[in-house]
Motif scaffolding. Structure first.
Motif, mmCIF file in Angstrom:
data_model
loop_
_atom_site.group_PDB
_atom_site.id
_atom_site.type_symbol
_atom_site.label_atom_id
_atom_site.label_comp_id
_atom_site.label_asym_id
_atom_site.label_seq_id
_atom_site.Cartn_x
_atom_site.Cartn_y
_atom_site.Cartn_z
ATOM 1 N N GLY A 2 8.809 1.515 -0.577
ATOM 2 C CA GLY A 2 9.424 0.485 -1.424
ATOM 3 C C GLY A 2 8.835 0.504 -2.823
ATOM 4 N N GLU A 160 15.179 -0.482 -1.173
ATOM 5 C CA GLU A 160 13.744 -0.345 -1.445
ATOM 6 C C GLU A 160 13.078 -1.719 -1.369
ATOM 7 N N ALA A 192 10.069 -0.639 3.088
ATOM 8 C CA ALA A 192 10.506 -1.252 1.830
ATOM 9 C C ALA A 192 9.596 -2.439 1.501
ATOM 10 N N THR A 193 9.760 -2.967 0.295
ATOM 11 C CA THR A 193 9.022 -4.151 -0.134
ATOM 12 C C THR A 193 9.801 -5.376 0.341
#
Ligand code: ATP
Length: 369
Positions: A2, A160, A192-193
């Motif tokens: 991410g 992401e 991912a973030t």
């Protein structure tokens, strides 16, 4: 992996009502962060600002080298594709079955042939445990299934960054626990973030790597889970321990007389409860962005509350961790552990497999809510 999001000096108002001001925080790449705050403090407005649906009055939202509020429309459209968003109600189209709902972003934003759309939709439906429910309409399924369908749809463009607004709203505690496990598993898989808005204190205490708290138009604190769970700051302490005693009142802020009355009654905020072990992926692996239990406390000379990091089986995860990591190893594709913390985290009540065999399952893993 991410992307990091860096928010600097962000302020948002509607007319003369300031929602929050001067908010600065960094969502570290690949980590799970949770945003808390009393009702009406602007958590949803914050999520919508991050994804560019609302424009802040001032400040910056850096996604890589792009400052989102100031992007021309075409670039904003492109940058938005980095985000997957699960809104509170799942925001499913009532007249479309789950398959078409989940396929929608692919058909809308890509030129993929239907065979490819099908492959992706089925893959995401499998990830959230919804295979077999393709033809169901949103009106025919439970709240937990709607959330999972919304998650699958948020995943189809391989985001992401995943933003999730109150995944627990309207769910019973058991379904909330399953959904929390799913969120941790997804983070481990897609790396991912994540930013999750929640009111559920158990979620906030056990799921994230980082916690933030909005109160009185300010971000009171944002940082690693251990930092907030060991904090003596009155607002943080009251909120994370769901107490009546403290600065937060029924209509946001207690007035001076209420606080004086509390002091006279001899109320005190009580001892900080133990920091619970962090929820682990259900396959028992270590998430790439995970921090070692106790690492923040150790690095900052903070003595965690007594009984911290001990699971239901009485295992102390600060001590277990090196053995556990050696046996399980990080998830495939894991890079270096970011943020200067050693890797860390673990399972509350559902610890990793006995003997730490790699790939062994955690009890109850993967079951659908
Ligand atoms: N588009 C808008 N126009 C005007 N005011 C708005 C708009 N969106 C939100 N608000 C106001 O912003 C404030 C914060 O709302 P928001 O929904 O972000 O709070 P929240 O912290 O997510 O609340 P809850 O926890 O109850 O969901 C509220 O007073 C709301 O009325």
């Amino acid at each position: 992996m991410g992307v990091e999001i860096r928010v600097e000096g962000l302020t948002k108002s509607f007319g003369r009502q300031t929602i929050w001001q001067d908010v600065s925080l960094t969502l570290p790449a690949g980590e799970i962060s949770v945003l808390l705050g009393p009702s009406g403090t602007g958590k949803s407005v914050f999520l919508k600002s991050l994804v560019g649906l609302l424009k802040p009055d001032r400040g910056h939202i850096w996604v890589g080298d792009r400052d989102l509020p100031y992007l021309p429309e075409a670039q904003l459209y492109d940058t938005r594709k980095l985000f997957g968003v699960l809104f509170q109600d799942g925001a499913l189209f009532g007249s479309m079955n789950l398959y078409d709902n989940i396929a929608f972003p692919l058909r809308e934003h890509t030129k993929k042939p239907e065979s490819e759309v099908r492959r992706i939709v089925m893959e995401k439906m499998e990830m959230v445990g919804l295979l077999g429910a393709e033809r169901k309409l949103p009106g025919e399924i439970s709240g937990g299934m709607k959330k999972r369908a919304g998650l699958a749809r948020a995943l189809v463009l391989d985001p992401e960054i995943l933003l999730v607004d109150e995944p627990d709203s309207g769910l019973d505690p058991v379904r909330t626990a399953y959904l929390n496990q799913l969120i941790v598993d997804l983070n481990s898989q897609i790396n991912a973030t994540f930013l999750i808005v929640t009111h559920d204190i158990n979620t906030a205490r056990t799921v994230p790597d980082n916690i933030g708290l909005l109160f009185r138009r300010e971000l009171v604190m944002f940082g690693p889970r251990e930092m907030l769970l060991s904090s003596e700051e009155p607002v943080v302490r009251q909120f994370l321990n769901a107490r009546r005693v403290g600065p937060i009142g029924m209509s946001e802020e207690k007035d001076v007389s209420e606080l004086e009355a509390e002091a006279k009654m001899g109320h005190d905020p009580g001892k900080l409860p133990p920091i619970p072990p962090q929820l682990m992926p259900s396959d028992g692996r270590v998430r790439p962005a995970q921090h070692a239990p106790g690492s923040w406390c150790a690095a900052h000379g903070v003595v965690p509350p007594a009984g911290s990091f001990i699971d239901d089986l009485g295992r102390n995860w600060v001590e277990e961790w090196p053995r556990y990591v050696a046996a399980m190893g990080p998830v495939a594709g894991a890079g270096a552990v970011p943020g200067g913390h050693a890797p860390g985290g673990h399972v509350p009540g559902a610890p990793g497999p006995g003997g730490y065999q790699q790939g062994g399952g955690v009890p109850g893993a993967g079951a659908a809510p």
